[in-house]
Scaffold this motif. Sequence first.
Motif, PDB file in Angstrom:
ATOM      1  N   ARG A   1      50.113  12.435  20.238  1.00  0.00           N
ATOM      2  CA  ARG A   1      49.455  11.200  19.013  1.00  0.00           C
ATOM      3  C   ARG A   1      51.390  10.299  18.146  1.00  0.00           C
ATOM      4  N   GLN A   2      51.934  11.245  18.062  1.00  0.00           N
ATOM      5  CA  GLN A   2      53.644  10.750  17.786  1.00  0.00           C
ATOM      6  C   GLN A   2      54.341   9.272  19.033  1.00  0.00           C
ATOM      7  N   ALA A   3      53.458   9.710  20.078  1.00  0.00           N
ATOM      8  CA  ALA A   3      53.635   8.682  21.630  1.00  0.00           C
ATOM      9  C   ALA A   3      53.031   7.431  21.252  1.00  0.00           C
ATOM     10  N   ARG A   4      51.548   7.742  21.223  1.00  0.00           N
ATOM     11  CA  ARG A   4      50.726   6.664  20.454  1.00  0.00           C
ATOM     12  C   ARG A   4      51.102   5.867  19.152  1.00  0.00           C
ATOM     13  N   LEU A   5      51.723   6.452  17.897  1.00  0.00           N
ATOM     14  CA  LEU A   5      52.302   5.912  16.762  1.00  0.00           C
ATOM     15  C   LEU A   5      53.752   5.135  17.466  1.00  0.00           C
ATOM     16  N   GLU A   6      53.934   5.431  18.036  1.00  0.00           N
ATOM     17  CA  GLU A   6      55.835   4.391  18.155  1.00  0.00           C
ATOM     18  C   GLU A   6      54.695   3.116  19.411  1.00  0.00           C
ATOM     19  N   ASP A   7      53.784   3.104  20.297  1.00  0.00           N
ATOM     20  CA  ASP A   7      53.128   2.377  20.317  1.00  0.00           C
ATOM     21  C   ASP A   7      52.185   1.442  19.671  1.00  0.00           C
TER      22      ASP A   7
ATOM     23  N   THR B   1      53.227   1.196  16.383  1.00  0.00           N
ATOM     24  CA  THR B   1      54.186   0.598  15.310  1.00  0.00           C
ATOM     25  C   THR B   1      54.646  -0.670  16.318  1.00  0.00           C
ATOM     26  N   GLN B   2      55.340  -0.360  17.833  1.00  0.00           N
ATOM     27  CA  GLN B   2      55.712  -1.508  18.114  1.00  0.00           C
ATOM     28  C   GLN B   2      54.232  -2.817  18.165  1.00  0.00           C
ATOM     29  N   GLN B   3      53.781  -2.303  18.401  1.00  0.00           N
ATOM     30  CA  GLN B   3      52.611  -3.975  18.675  1.00  0.00           C
ATOM     31  C   GLN B   3      51.929  -4.271  17.260  1.00  0.00           C
TER      32      GLN B   3
ATOM     33  N   LYS C   1      54.600  -4.596  15.146  1.00  0.00           N
ATOM     34  CA  LYS C   1      56.137  -5.444  15.284  1.00  0.00           C
ATOM     35  C   LYS C   1      55.738  -6.839  15.388  1.00  0.00           C
TER      36      LYS C   1
END
Length: 106
Positions: free
Chosen positions: A51-57, A59-61, A63
């Motif tokens: 879920r942390q990896a999904r959150l980073e993805d 967040t990038q989208q 931005k």
Amino acid sequence: MWTRHHKKRRLGRLVVPLLAVAFLSYFGYHSIHGGYGLEATKEFDRQIAGRQARLEDLTQQRKTLEKEVELMSDGSLERDMLDEKARLALNMSRSDEIVIFHHPAH
């Protein structure tokens, strides 16, 4: 005054240790395999990492989308941005152009 004499029972000596073993076995098993045991904790850690990896993805989208919105809403639309969005929405291009679509992997 009467006194009673009891025979020592062999089974009586084993009751308390057997109960102790039963309780320790029960709680020991559930501390490893239970809903909040060691194995469940490992699964929770794996879920957190995913879920942390999904959150980073995401967040990038976000931005990227915020940047595009900022370019379109500053009072003057940029011609290139407007042209790109219109062509993508209409799925059209001129006959002398080569169009390459790039879709980032999710």
